[in-house]
Design an enzyme around this catalytic site. Structure first.
Site, PDB file in Angstrom:
ATOM      1  N   HIS A 115       3.586   1.609 -37.783  1.00 35.60           N
ATOM      2  CA  HIS A 115       4.783   1.639 -38.626  1.00 35.60           C
ATOM      3  C   HIS A 115       4.598   0.711 -39.811  1.00 35.60           C
ATOM      4  O   HIS A 115       3.747  -0.171 -39.810  1.00 35.60           O
ATOM      5  CB  HIS A 115       6.022   1.247 -37.820  1.00 35.60           C
ATOM      6  CG  HIS A 115       5.968  -0.144 -37.247  1.00 35.60           C
ATOM      7  ND1 HIS A 115       6.996  -1.049 -37.380  1.00 35.60           N
ATOM      8  CD2 HIS A 115       5.012  -0.784 -36.534  1.00 35.60           C
ATOM      9  CE1 HIS A 115       6.673  -2.181 -36.767  1.00 35.60           C
ATOM     10  NE2 HIS A 115       5.480  -2.047 -36.248  1.00 35.60           N
TER      11      HIS A 115
ATOM     12  N   HIS B 202      14.871   2.303 -38.409  1.00 28.77           N
ATOM     13  CA  HIS B 202      13.431   2.021 -38.419  1.00 28.77           C
ATOM     14  C   HIS B 202      12.744   3.031 -37.512  1.00 28.77           C
ATOM     15  O   HIS B 202      13.354   3.559 -36.583  1.00 28.77           O
ATOM     16  CB  HIS B 202      13.146   0.590 -37.942  1.00 28.77           C
ATOM     17  CG  HIS B 202      11.721   0.190 -38.143  1.00 28.77           C
ATOM     18  ND1 HIS B 202      11.171   0.075 -39.402  1.00 28.77           N
ATOM     19  CD2 HIS B 202      10.731  -0.067 -37.259  1.00 28.77           C
ATOM     20  CE1 HIS B 202       9.889  -0.267 -39.271  1.00 28.77           C
ATOM     21  NE2 HIS B 202       9.604  -0.351 -37.973  1.00 28.77           N
TER      22      HIS B 202
ATOM     23  N   CYS C 199       9.303   2.415 -43.914  1.00 28.83           N
ATOM     24  CA  CYS C 199       8.972   3.039 -42.624  1.00 28.83           C
ATOM     25  C   CYS C 199       9.030   4.562 -42.693  1.00 28.83           C
ATOM     26  O   CYS C 199       8.101   5.240 -42.251  1.00 28.83           O
ATOM     27  CB  CYS C 199       9.842   2.490 -41.501  1.00 28.83           C
ATOM     28  SG  CYS C 199      11.599   2.899 -41.619  1.00 28.83           S
TER      29      CYS C 199
END
Length: 131
Positions: free
Chosen positions: A101, A84, A30
């Site tokens: 993402h 994340h 990510c």
């Protein structure tokens, strides 16, 4: 410019997830994806998602928009450590918040996701890293 940043990011959709990588030829994690996109526009950002805790300017999610970053906990949402992140591609009344993402989840790669209940439960903050 946010439009250019998101347009470039969207050209990478489908690249597989690869932990620890910033290389599109093998995949992205990510933060590797974020690093790659922002570096393409000569903007330095941290390499690790947890290092975004004190990066940029925090903005209310309701005021966030295209090109802003959305930060989440890791998969254990009880630990409020950023684990994340993604780039917001849209956030308006007609089209709920969506972000791009690189996910290690079921999609296992670079995708656009809606800000659904799962991600709402992991939400930490939104930030702006460009002027």
């Amino acid at each position: 410019k946010p439009d250019s940043l998101v347009a470039f990011a969207e050209t990478l959709i489908g690249i597989p997830y690869k932990y620890g990588s910033t290389d599109p030829s093998i995949g992205f994690d990510c933060s590797g994806f974020i690093t790659y996109v922002f570096n393409h526009f000569n903007t330095d950002v941290p390499r690790a998602s947890k290092d975004f805790e004190n990066t940029g300017v925090e903005i209310p999610i309701s005021k966030s928009g295209k090109g802003d970053l959305i930060l989440f906990t890791g998969t254990d949402s009880t630990e409020k450590i950023i684990g994340h992140m993604g780039i917001i591609v849209s956030n308006d009344r007609d089209d709920s918040l969506r972000f791009i993402h690189s996910t290690s989840g079921k999609a296992y790669g670079l995708v656009i996701t809606t800000f659904n209940q799962y991600y709402q439960s992991r939400f930490v903050k939104t930030i702006r890293v460009f002027h």
